[in-house]
Write a protein that holds these residues in place. Structure first.
Motif, PDB file in Angstrom:
ATOM      1  N   GLY A   1       0.818  -1.207   0.000  1.00 40.98           N
ATOM      2  CA  GLY A   1       0.000   0.000   0.000  1.00 40.98           C
ATOM      3  C   GLY A   1       0.853   1.259   0.000  1.00 40.98           C
TER       4      GLY A   1
ATOM      5  N   LYS B   1       2.053   1.876  -3.534  1.00 43.78           N
ATOM      6  CA  LYS B   1       0.996   2.455  -4.370  1.00 43.78           C
ATOM      7  C   LYS B   1       0.810   3.938  -4.055  1.00 43.78           C
ATOM      8  CE  LYS B   1      -1.562  -1.874  -4.970  1.00 43.78           C
ATOM      9  NZ  LYS B   1      -2.809  -2.623  -4.647  1.00 43.78           N
ATOM     10  N   GLU B   2       0.854   4.282  -2.784  1.00 41.67           N
ATOM     11  CA  GLU B   2       0.752   5.690  -2.395  1.00 41.67           C
ATOM     12  C   GLU B   2       1.956   6.467  -2.911  1.00 41.67           C
ATOM     13  OE1 GLU B   2      -0.405   7.318   1.796  1.00 41.67           O
ATOM     14  OE2 GLU B   2       1.789   7.248   1.718  1.00 41.67           O
TER      15      GLU B   2
ATOM     16  N   ILE C   1       3.726   5.880  -5.579  1.00 43.53           N
ATOM     17  CA  ILE C   1       3.633   6.095  -7.021  1.00 43.53           C
ATOM     18  C   ILE C   1       2.804   7.337  -7.330  1.00 43.53           C
ATOM     19  CG2 ILE C   1       2.694   5.144  -9.168  1.00 43.53           C
ATOM     20  CD1 ILE C   1       3.470   2.357  -8.094  1.00 43.53           C
TER      21      ILE C   1
ATOM     22  N   GLU D   1       2.050  -8.502  -7.676  1.00 39.59           N
ATOM     23  CA  GLU D   1       1.513  -7.149  -7.461  1.00 39.59           C
ATOM     24  C   GLU D   1       2.531  -6.092  -7.865  1.00 39.59           C
ATOM     25  OE1 GLU D   1      -1.282  -5.827  -6.529  1.00 39.59           O
ATOM     26  OE2 GLU D   1      -2.470  -7.281  -5.417  1.00 39.59           O
TER      27      GLU D   1
ATOM     28  N   LEU E   1       2.781  -3.230 -11.101  1.00 42.08           N
ATOM     29  CA  LEU E   1       2.991  -1.801 -10.892  1.00 42.08           C
ATOM     30  C   LEU E   1       4.222  -1.281 -11.631  1.00 42.08           C
ATOM     31  CD1 LEU E   1       2.181  -1.617  -7.061  1.00 42.08           C
ATOM     32  CD2 LEU E   1       0.739  -0.800  -8.951  1.00 42.08           C
TER      33      LEU E   1
END
Length: 238
Positions: free
Chosen positions: A147, A150-151, A153, A216, A220
């Motif tokens: 997580g 993802k934040e 990015i 995952e 990404l």
């Protein structure tokens, strides 16, 4: 003169030497990469072997190392949250690659926007592939660390734009150092995992979570990925 690993996290030297070998096996010097090869950034996921201070900012407090004698050989003799008397292995790797002197913790409130461009550490001491490992240690799980990526990015796109972000994500090095806490603290610890699984089936469980994570980060943009296996558990005092 003190070694940077004297009294450091057990087996850190093994991890450091392995990563150096992976990075530089086909070059003539530690800081010389093959022609046309670059690592614009390094992203690290894992446990206390590579945590550079994320646990300092976790509540309720997990295992921490922001007090003496940790940091005894760090610049200024400051305990930074690294589970070492000095640097952790990935600090030395980013220095060898001439990216920067230290690997910053993503959850450090003093993290600067320019730090996001080169490298960040999403690790958390006490984490593991098995979600139960992180839960028992009250630490950031591998899912939490995903997580964070993802934040990250989204934040990076706001700084350098989508095209540069994609370049950084696909050309950078991703290092994963986990599993020792799964084995030492959960499988051989006071949990039911040891009775529900034999050792082979428990490592299969760890592999399932590791595979999910790799898929995952690949989705990404990750392409250069190094996965470090379990350190020798006999080195752990417990």
């Amino acid at each position: 003169m003190h070694s940077p690993f004297v009294n450091s996290h057990p087996c850190s030297i093994l991890l450091f030497n392995l990563i150096l070998f992976i990075l530089f096996y086909n070059s003539t010097a530690a800081i010389k990469l093959p022609p046309d090869e670059t690592y614009p950034a390094i992203f690290v996921f894992g446990d206390s072997t590579v945590d550079t201070g994320n646990n300092n900012n976790r509540y309720p407090p997990p295992s921490r190392s922001n007090y003496p004698p940790y940091g005894n050989d760090f610049k200024g003799k400051v305990a930074t949250g690294r589970f070492s008397n000095g640097k952790v292995p990935l600090d030395m790797i980013v220095e060898e690659l001439e990216i920067k002197d230290l690997l910053p913790a993503y959850m450090d409130p003093n993290l600067q926007p320019q730090d996001l461009i080169t490298n960040v550490c999403f690790t958390s001491g006490g984490a593991g592939y098995d979600p139960l490992t992180s839960k028992l240690a009250s630490t950031w799980s591998l899912s939490d660390q995903l997580g964070m990526l993802k934040e990250y990015i989204v934040r990076l796109q706001g700084i350098v734009g989508a095209n540069r972000t994609n370049f950084i994500l696909t050309r950078s090095l991703y290092v994963i150092s986990l599993s020792s806490c799964d084995i030492a603290n959960v499988y051989f610890g006071p949990t039911s995992q040891r009775y529900e699984y034999d050792f082979a089936s428990y490592t299969d469980l760890m592999l399932k979570y590791a595979t999910q994570f790799l898929k995952e980060i690949y989705s990404l943009g990750a392409r250069r990925i190094g996965v470090h296996g379990a350190l020798p558990i006999g080195c752990v005092p417990s």
